[in-house]
Motif scaffolding. Sequence first.
Motif, PDB file in Angstrom:
ATOM      1  N   LEU A 131      40.710  33.913  35.018  1.00  0.00           N
ATOM      2  CA  LEU A 131      39.989  32.971  34.155  1.00  0.00           C
ATOM      3  C   LEU A 131      38.734  32.525  34.901  1.00  0.00           C
ATOM      4  CD1 LEU A 131      43.169  30.890  33.233  1.00  0.00           C
ATOM      5  CD2 LEU A 131      42.138  32.718  31.878  1.00  0.00           C
ATOM      6  N   HIS A 132      37.581  32.985  34.409  1.00  0.00           N
ATOM      7  CA  HIS A 132      36.319  32.761  35.129  1.00  0.00           C
ATOM      8  C   HIS A 132      35.580  31.496  34.683  1.00  0.00           C
ATOM      9  CE1 HIS A 132      36.690  36.751  36.873  1.00  0.00           C
ATOM     10  NE2 HIS A 132      36.865  37.245  35.660  1.00  0.00           N
ATOM     11  N   GLU A 133      36.087  30.831  33.625  1.00  0.00           N
ATOM     12  CA  GLU A 133      35.308  29.748  33.014  1.00  0.00           C
ATOM     13  C   GLU A 133      35.469  28.407  33.731  1.00  0.00           C
ATOM     14  OE1 GLU A 133      37.633  31.514  31.184  1.00  0.00           O
ATOM     15  OE2 GLU A 133      36.219  32.997  30.416  1.00  0.00           O
ATOM     16  N   SER A 134      36.403  28.301  34.657  1.00  0.00           N
ATOM     17  CA  SER A 134      36.716  27.006  35.262  1.00  0.00           C
ATOM     18  C   SER A 134      35.612  26.529  36.203  1.00  0.00           C
ATOM     19  CB  SER A 134      38.028  27.107  36.035  1.00  0.00           C
ATOM     20  OG  SER A 134      38.219  25.969  36.840  1.00  0.00           O
ATOM     21  N   ALA A 135      35.432  25.193  36.261  1.00  0.00           N
ATOM     22  CA  ALA A 135      34.485  24.602  37.208  1.00  0.00           C
ATOM     23  C   ALA A 135      34.986  24.751  38.642  1.00  0.00           C
ATOM     24  CB  ALA A 135      34.302  23.119  36.883  1.00  0.00           C
ATOM     25  N   ASP A 136      36.287  25.048  38.791  1.00  0.00           N
ATOM     26  CA  ASP A 136      36.875  25.212  40.132  1.00  0.00           C
ATOM     27  C   ASP A 136      36.734  26.637  40.654  1.00  0.00           C
ATOM     28  OD1 ASP A 136      37.852  22.535  40.090  1.00  0.00           O
ATOM     29  OD2 ASP A 136      39.489  23.185  38.799  1.00  0.00           O
ATOM     30  N   GLY A 137      36.021  27.487  39.923  1.00  0.00           N
ATOM     31  CA  GLY A 137      35.918  28.893  40.322  1.00  0.00           C
ATOM     32  C   GLY A 137      36.867  29.733  39.485  1.00  0.00           C
ATOM     33  N   THR A 138      37.163  30.939  39.945  1.00  0.00           N
ATOM     34  CA  THR A 138      38.058  31.828  39.195  1.00  0.00           C
ATOM     35  C   THR A 138      39.514  31.434  39.439  1.00  0.00           C
ATOM     36  OG1 THR A 138      36.503  33.667  39.218  1.00  0.00           O
ATOM     37  CG2 THR A 138      38.809  34.222  38.915  1.00  0.00           C
ATOM     38  N   LEU A 139      40.254  31.226  38.338  1.00  0.00           N
ATOM     39  CA  LEU A 139      41.675  30.893  38.404  1.00  0.00           C
ATOM     40  C   LEU A 139      42.492  32.082  37.892  1.00  0.00           C
ATOM     41  CD1 LEU A 139      41.527  27.246  36.966  1.00  0.00           C
ATOM     42  CD2 LEU A 139      41.412  27.971  39.360  1.00  0.00           C
ATOM     43  N   ILE A 140      43.784  32.081  38.228  1.00  0.00           N
ATOM     44  CA  ILE A 140      44.647  33.192  37.830  1.00  0.00           C
ATOM     45  C   ILE A 140      45.807  32.677  36.993  1.00  0.00           C
ATOM     46  CG2 ILE A 140      46.068  35.126  38.641  1.00  0.00           C
ATOM     47  CD1 ILE A 140      44.517  35.037  41.268  1.00  0.00           C
ATOM     48  N   ASP A 141      46.008  33.321  35.826  1.00  0.00           N
ATOM     49  CA  ASP A 141      47.174  33.047  34.989  1.00  0.00           C
ATOM     50  C   ASP A 141      48.074  34.276  35.078  1.00  0.00           C
ATOM     51  OD1 ASP A 141      49.031  32.423  33.074  1.00  0.00           O
ATOM     52  OD2 ASP A 141      47.681  32.654  31.362  1.00  0.00           O
ATOM     53  N   VAL A 142      49.276  34.098  35.600  1.00  0.00           N
ATOM     54  CA  VAL A 142      50.160  35.260  35.793  1.00  0.00           C
ATOM     55  C   VAL A 142      51.219  35.394  34.699  1.00  0.00           C
ATOM     56  CG1 VAL A 142      49.808  35.509  38.271  1.00  0.00           C
ATOM     57  CG2 VAL A 142      51.546  33.946  37.470  1.00  0.00           C
ATOM     58  N   ASN A 143      51.062  34.665  33.586  1.00  0.00           N
ATOM     59  CA  ASN A 143      52.004  34.832  32.464  1.00  0.00           C
ATOM     60  C   ASN A 143      52.098  36.283  32.011  1.00  0.00           C
ATOM     61  OD1 ASN A 143      52.786  32.185  32.270  1.00  0.00           O
ATOM     62  ND2 ASN A 143      51.537  31.679  30.488  1.00  0.00           N
ATOM     63  N   ARG A 144      50.982  37.011  32.080  1.00  0.00           N
ATOM     64  CA  ARG A 144      50.941  38.383  31.558  1.00  0.00           C
ATOM     65  C   ARG A 144      51.538  39.405  32.526  1.00  0.00           C
ATOM     66  NH1 ARG A 144      45.118  40.283  29.547  1.00  0.00           N
ATOM     67  NH2 ARG A 144      44.983  41.006  31.694  1.00  0.00           N
ATOM     68  N   CYS A 145      51.734  39.016  33.798  1.00  0.00           N
ATOM     69  CA  CYS A 145      52.321  39.943  34.779  1.00  0.00           C
ATOM     70  C   CYS A 145      53.694  40.403  34.296  1.00  0.00           C
ATOM     71  CB  CYS A 145      52.501  39.264  36.130  1.00  0.00           C
ATOM     72  SG  CYS A 145      50.996  39.101  37.063  1.00  0.00           S
ATOM     73  N   GLY A 146      53.874  41.716  34.206  1.00  0.00           N
ATOM     74  CA  GLY A 146      55.178  42.240  33.806  1.00  0.00           C
ATOM     75  C   GLY A 146      55.358  42.421  32.313  1.00  0.00           C
ATOM     76  N   VAL A 147      54.333  42.069  31.512  1.00  0.00           N
ATOM     77  CA  VAL A 147      54.402  42.384  30.077  1.00  0.00           C
ATOM     78  C   VAL A 147      54.346  43.911  29.940  1.00  0.00           C
ATOM     79  CG1 VAL A 147      53.140  42.244  27.881  1.00  0.00           C
ATOM     80  CG2 VAL A 147      53.442  40.196  29.285  1.00  0.00           C
ATOM     81  N   PRO A 148      55.239  44.514  29.153  1.00  0.00           N
ATOM     82  CA  PRO A 148      55.278  45.984  29.100  1.00  0.00           C
ATOM     83  C   PRO A 148      54.098  46.586  28.354  1.00  0.00           C
ATOM     84  CG  PRO A 148      56.906  45.049  27.617  1.00  0.00           C
ATOM     85  CD  PRO A 148      56.321  43.901  28.365  1.00  0.00           C
ATOM     86  N   LEU A 149      53.573  47.655  28.920  1.00  0.00           N
ATOM     87  CA  LEU A 149      52.447  48.394  28.341  1.00  0.00           C
ATOM     88  C   LEU A 149      52.818  49.863  28.172  1.00  0.00           C
ATOM     89  CD1 LEU A 149      49.419  47.459  30.672  1.00  0.00           C
ATOM     90  CD2 LEU A 149      49.818  46.543  28.388  1.00  0.00           C
ATOM     91  N   ILE A 150      52.143  50.514  27.233  1.00  0.00           N
ATOM     92  CA  ILE A 150      52.004  51.969  27.319  1.00  0.00           C
ATOM     93  C   ILE A 150      50.531  52.261  27.537  1.00  0.00           C
ATOM     94  CG2 ILE A 150      54.020  52.804  26.057  1.00  0.00           C
ATOM     95  CD1 ILE A 150      52.297  52.927  23.529  1.00  0.00           C
ATOM     96  N   GLU A 151      50.258  53.281  28.334  1.00  0.00           N
ATOM     97  CA  GLU A 151      48.885  53.751  28.507  1.00  0.00           C
ATOM     98  C   GLU A 151      48.783  55.138  27.892  1.00  0.00           C
ATOM     99  OE1 GLU A 151      45.594  54.929  31.918  1.00  0.00           O
ATOM    100  OE2 GLU A 151      47.136  53.448  32.410  1.00  0.00           O
ATOM    101  N   ILE A 152      47.896  55.254  26.909  1.00  0.00           N
ATOM    102  CA  ILE A 152      47.681  56.517  26.191  1.00  0.00           C
ATOM    103  C   ILE A 152      46.410  57.145  26.753  1.00  0.00           C
ATOM    104  CG2 ILE A 152      47.237  57.550  23.924  1.00  0.00           C
ATOM    105  CD1 ILE A 152      48.630  54.869  22.823  1.00  0.00           C
ATOM    106  N   VAL A 153      46.545  58.307  27.375  1.00  0.00           N
ATOM    107  CA  VAL A 153      45.420  58.967  28.046  1.00  0.00           C
ATOM    108  C   VAL A 153      45.002  60.181  27.227  1.00  0.00           C
ATOM    109  CG1 VAL A 153      44.618  60.047  30.187  1.00  0.00           C
ATOM    110  CG2 VAL A 153      46.341  58.231  30.288  1.00  0.00           C
TER     111      VAL A 153
END
Length: 299
Positions: A131-153
Amino acid sequence: MEYDIVIGMEIHAELQTKTKIFCACPTKFGDPENTHTCPVCLGMPGVLPVINEKVIEFATKAGLALNCKIANFSKMDRKNYFYPDLPKAYQTSQFDRPLCLGGSVDINVSGETKPIGITRIHIEEDAGKLLHESADGTLIDVNRCGVPLIEIVSEPDMTGPEDARAFAEKVRNTLEYTGVSDCKMEEGSIRFDVNLSVKPKGSDELGTRTEMKNLNSFRALERAVRYESKRQIIELKKGHRIIQETRKWDDAKGVSSSMRSKEDAQDYRYFPEPDLVPIVITDEQIAQAKSELPELPEA
């Protein structure tokens, strides 16, 4: 000199499971930052992941809908790279034994039907979000870590922005119809990466490619392809060399900019994930998944 454009795409789609790929944390979008986490998806020492069976089922259905061959035996691998939104410092993905291989879809551009090859579809986990919008600099939200994906190449079978858009739309519609992903672009459920190079017209030798990551609308995808192909042609006409790199697309300004040098497979130091057993799917399970597919968009 005239140039041909060569485009291959990687499409990341979040699967519509209730829980993450290796733990019981919810995949719900929009909740407060860093509230859907546990030792497993944060990669704490000593944890043991367990694969979500629904992930394999959804990925199998996506592969069948996109005319892939489903592998009876596949495995998970560790893909090592260091980035702030990846707490484990590696991503659990698939390398040399993916779940789905060798598919294709037909796209229609200007009344002409064209087949686009699909090299592979593999399962992996999503990373967190910066998250780049914060006045504190870049913050990290790890809620999405481990959400399952497929990658179609895809194969590098596309030759312009219209092809890229038509392919992306076809894949999105297919995943939505099968119920594999909700494909909500505004929530990042589906994201497009474009690998693009240019070569002298008629030449068989491919040029040096760049990758533009995380394009999240069809309009951005088309604009990014137009800009990047034009930029590369101008560079070559000036006598400059194209650098293999990952570039960031700024949709507001309509330009791409360099992010980092582009890695090759060997740079990720893949090795089999020691904490997960291989994935074995029987022919009967594949046939069952095929029988459950709904009517697809074209039909």
